[in-house]
Design a protein around this motif. Structure first.
Motif, short mmCIF file in Angstrom:
data_model
loop_
_atom_site.label_atom_id
_atom_site.label_comp_id
_atom_site.label_asym_id
_atom_site.label_seq_id
_atom_site.Cartn_x
_atom_site.Cartn_y
_atom_site.Cartn_z
N UNK A 46 -6.95 -3.75 -22.87
CA UNK A 46 -8.14 -3.00 -22.71
C UNK A 46 -8.71 -3.09 -21.20
N UNK A 47 -8.56 -4.07 -20.47
CA UNK A 47 -9.11 -4.14 -19.17
C UNK A 47 -7.88 -3.92 -18.13
N UNK A 48 -8.13 -3.14 -17.32
CA UNK A 48 -7.27 -2.82 -16.08
C UNK A 48 -7.58 -3.67 -15.00
N UNK A 49 -6.56 -4.63 -14.69
CA UNK A 49 -6.55 -5.68 -13.71
C UNK A 49 -7.05 -5.32 -12.47
N UNK A 50 -6.42 -4.02 -12.17
CA UNK A 50 -6.63 -3.58 -10.87
C UNK A 50 -8.09 -2.68 -10.81
N UNK A 51 -8.46 -2.57 -11.82
CA UNK A 51 -10.09 -1.79 -12.04
C UNK A 51 -10.78 -2.51 -13.09
N UNK A 52 -11.21 -3.73 -13.06
CA UNK A 52 -11.74 -4.24 -14.11
C UNK A 52 -13.15 -3.81 -14.64
N UNK A 53 -13.85 -3.03 -13.97
CA UNK A 53 -15.14 -2.89 -14.10
C UNK A 53 -15.15 -2.32 -15.70
N UNK A 54 -16.30 -2.73 -16.13
CA UNK A 54 -16.67 -2.64 -17.34
C UNK A 54 -17.15 -1.21 -17.62
N UNK A 55 -17.74 -0.56 -16.40
CA UNK A 55 -18.14 0.71 -16.61
C UNK A 55 -16.83 1.61 -16.83
N UNK A 56 -15.92 1.53 -15.86
CA UNK A 56 -14.53 2.25 -15.94
C UNK A 56 -14.00 2.37 -17.40
N UNK A 57 -14.49 1.24 -18.19
CA UNK A 57 -13.58 1.29 -19.70
C UNK A 57 -14.46 2.58 -20.40
N UNK A 58 -15.46 2.62 -19.96
CA UNK A 58 -16.06 3.69 -21.19
C UNK A 58 -15.60 4.93 -21.16
N UNK A 75 -13.35 -3.76 -6.29
CA UNK A 75 -13.81 -4.53 -7.41
C UNK A 75 -13.75 -5.86 -6.88
N UNK A 76 -14.47 -6.78 -8.06
CA UNK A 76 -14.53 -8.41 -7.75
C UNK A 76 -13.08 -8.94 -7.70
N UNK A 77 -11.96 -8.29 -8.07
CA UNK A 77 -10.87 -8.72 -8.16
C UNK A 77 -10.20 -8.63 -6.74
N UNK A 78 -10.68 -7.98 -5.78
CA UNK A 78 -10.05 -7.58 -4.42
C UNK A 78 -9.77 -9.00 -3.70
N UNK A 79 -10.50 -10.14 -3.89
CA UNK A 79 -10.19 -11.55 -3.62
C UNK A 79 -8.88 -11.93 -3.81
N UNK A 80 -8.09 -11.35 -5.27
CA UNK A 80 -6.99 -11.87 -5.54
C UNK A 80 -6.01 -11.21 -4.98
N UNK A 81 -4.97 -11.87 -4.45
CA UNK A 81 -3.87 -11.13 -3.84
C UNK A 81 -2.95 -10.60 -5.07
N UNK A 82 -2.39 -9.30 -4.62
CA UNK A 82 -1.40 -8.95 -5.60
C UNK A 82 -0.24 -10.04 -5.88
N UNK A 97 0.77 -1.26 -0.12
CA UNK A 97 -0.16 -0.09 -0.07
C UNK A 97 0.77 1.20 0.03
N UNK A 98 1.96 1.43 0.83
CA UNK A 98 2.78 2.47 1.01
C UNK A 98 3.33 2.93 -0.49
N UNK A 99 3.75 2.00 -1.18
CA UNK A 99 4.48 2.35 -2.48
C UNK A 99 3.58 2.30 -3.94
N UNK A 100 2.64 1.60 -3.90
CA UNK A 100 1.76 1.22 -4.92
C UNK A 100 0.17 1.53 -4.58
N UNK A 101 -0.17 2.62 -3.73
CA UNK A 101 -1.41 2.88 -3.39
C UNK A 101 -2.28 2.98 -4.51
N UNK A 102 -1.91 3.49 -5.70
CA UNK A 102 -2.99 3.65 -7.03
C UNK A 102 -3.47 2.25 -7.20
N UNK A 103 -3.00 1.24 -7.10
CA UNK A 103 -3.21 -0.25 -7.51
C UNK A 103 -4.26 -0.68 -6.42
#
Lengths: 157, 261
Positions: free
Chosen positions: A145-157, A78-85, A66-72
């Motif tokens: 096309x998909x950001x794995x750290x923000x996979x929502x299809x809404x965010x793609x638009x 997102x539903x990807x929260x369950x997958x650890x970095x 978190x301290x260094x890669x906060x933006x990720x």
């Protein structure tokens, strides 16, 4: 008794002593019968320490990056929260000292581990929305096309 | 002289007294007996696998191989995932390509030797994934056969291998009914899952448990009645692999099927 009886007997006694002495020096001192009894517990105690001090590679500590890669950490909403970095980027070891960078795997196979559709009844796999890799934009990395750290299809638009 | 009255009185008392300890054993269920046998407080690690939750992504296998320094491309692994597909016509297919290390990225079943079986989704009756790992048996047959004392059970139930003492004879690999043991391709000694002994002794969870995004794998102390894993094992319908061998395996499965061996 005659000498021809004693002589081989001496040889045998010497041999026994020799074997016992060798055994005394060769068998480690911590060899013994421990908690699980003779049938299951016969071992060198130091073998336990070998495994206890084996190097840990994965931290799987949700806040480690978190301290260094906060933006990720957008991933947490997102539903990807369950997958650890570390599942996608490999073990942290002593990053960022050693290694300086973790790996970035952009292969489509990484995503298809979960997103290849297999509608198996009684398996959680059936509940994950899948895409057919042959028809869904073949040849292009998913992360183009998909950001794995923000996979929502809404965010793609 | 004893009177008939006092003789009968004492006889009744005696029989009643004798029957108390017997009745205690009779009333106590397996659960109570289990607790009694384990009064020596401490830790006994057990594993719980929920096959409904497993999606076959293989991230556990990937993490395990890296964490435990098992050569990544060698076709051996401490934990692996099996896929079972039951068809409506009664046929059952099972495969585990590379132990599931790269997940299951095709609906085709790997029959080995480069042959694949096409599966039509509409023919499937049931299909699911089953993660496998060492059962850390209470009666481990692999330990009994070791001729040199290089494999043993620690006080917390985990079966370990003494790498510097192992002579590589391979008896233990043959003895394990679950096929969890193999030769380490580099060290040439017996190798197997040990619940990530280095991690559980530092308060961490095994790599596969932490890696699983879906909570399909859990570890717990079966001697602690408050442990969530213990509660599930005691209160829900769980099953173990090949119980007929008498090995008392300590990896419990939710959603087990009879084809799973």
């Amino acid at each position: 008794m005659k000498g021809h009886v004693w002589r081989p007997l001496y040889a045998v006694i010497c041999l026994v002593v020799l074997v016992l002495a060798a055994r005394y020096f060769m068998v480690p001192k911590d060899f013994g019968i421990y908690e699980r009894g003779y049938m299951y517990g016969f071992h060198r105690k130091s073998a336990e320490d070998y495994w206890k001090t084996f190097k840990v590679k994965y931290q799987f500590n949700t806040d480690y990056c978190r301290d260094c890669h906060a933006e990720k950490y957008s991933i947490m909403q997102t539903p990807h929260a369950i997958i650890h970095c570390e599942n996608c980027h490999g073990p942290v070891l002593d990053h960022p000292t050693d290694p300086e960078k973790l790996s970035v795997d952009k292969k489509r196979e990484l995503c298809l581990r979960c997103h290849l559709p297999l509608s198996y009844p009684t398996s959680g796999r059936a509940n994950i929305r899948g895409v057919d890799p042959i028809t869904h934009n073949p040849g292009i990395e998913c992360s183009a096309c998909h950001n794995p750290h923000m996979p929502s299809l809404e965010a793609m638009k | 002289m004893i009177s008939r009255r006092s003789f009968l009185k004492n006889a009744i008392k005696g029989v009643a007294g004798l029957s108390i300890p017997l009745s205690i054993i009779g009333i106590a269920g397996p659960r109570k007996l289990f607790a009694l046998n384990n009064v020596t407080a401490g830790v006994r690690w057990a594993f719980l696998i929920n096959t409904y939750k497993c999606v076959g992504c293989g991230l556990c296998v990937k993490a395990c191989k890296t964490e435990n320094e098992i050569p990544y491309d060698a076709n051996v692994t401490r934990t692996w995932i099996e896929r079972y597909v039951h068809l409506k016509d009664g046929r059952v297919f099972a495969d585990t390509p590379k132990g599931g290390r790269d997940g299951f990225t095709t609906s085709k079943i790997d029959l080995g030797e480069g042959r694949y079986q096409d599966i039509d989704e509409k023919d499937i009756d049931k299909a699911f994934f089953v993660p496998k790992l060492c059962n850390q048996c209470e009666n481990p047959p692999c330990v009994q056969v070791c001729p040199v004392g290089a494999t043993f059970q620690a006080s917390d139930g985990v079966v370990l291998i003494d790498r510097s003492w192992c002579i590589g004879c391979g008896y233990c690999i043959m003895a394990c009914p679950y096929g969890v043991r193999f030769f380490h391709p580099v060290l040439q000694v017996a190798e197997k899952c040990n619940f990530c002994y280095h991690r559980i002794n530092k308060g961490l969870k095994p790599a596969c448990v932490d890696a699983c995004p879906f909570g399909a794998r859990m570890i717990g102390n079966i001697k602690d009645p408050e442990d969530p894993v213990t509660k599930v094992i005691m209160a829900e319908r769980v099953n173990v692999l090949k119980s007929e061998y008498g090995t008392k395996p300590q990896a419990y499965y939710i959603g087990m099927d009879e084809e799973v061996r």
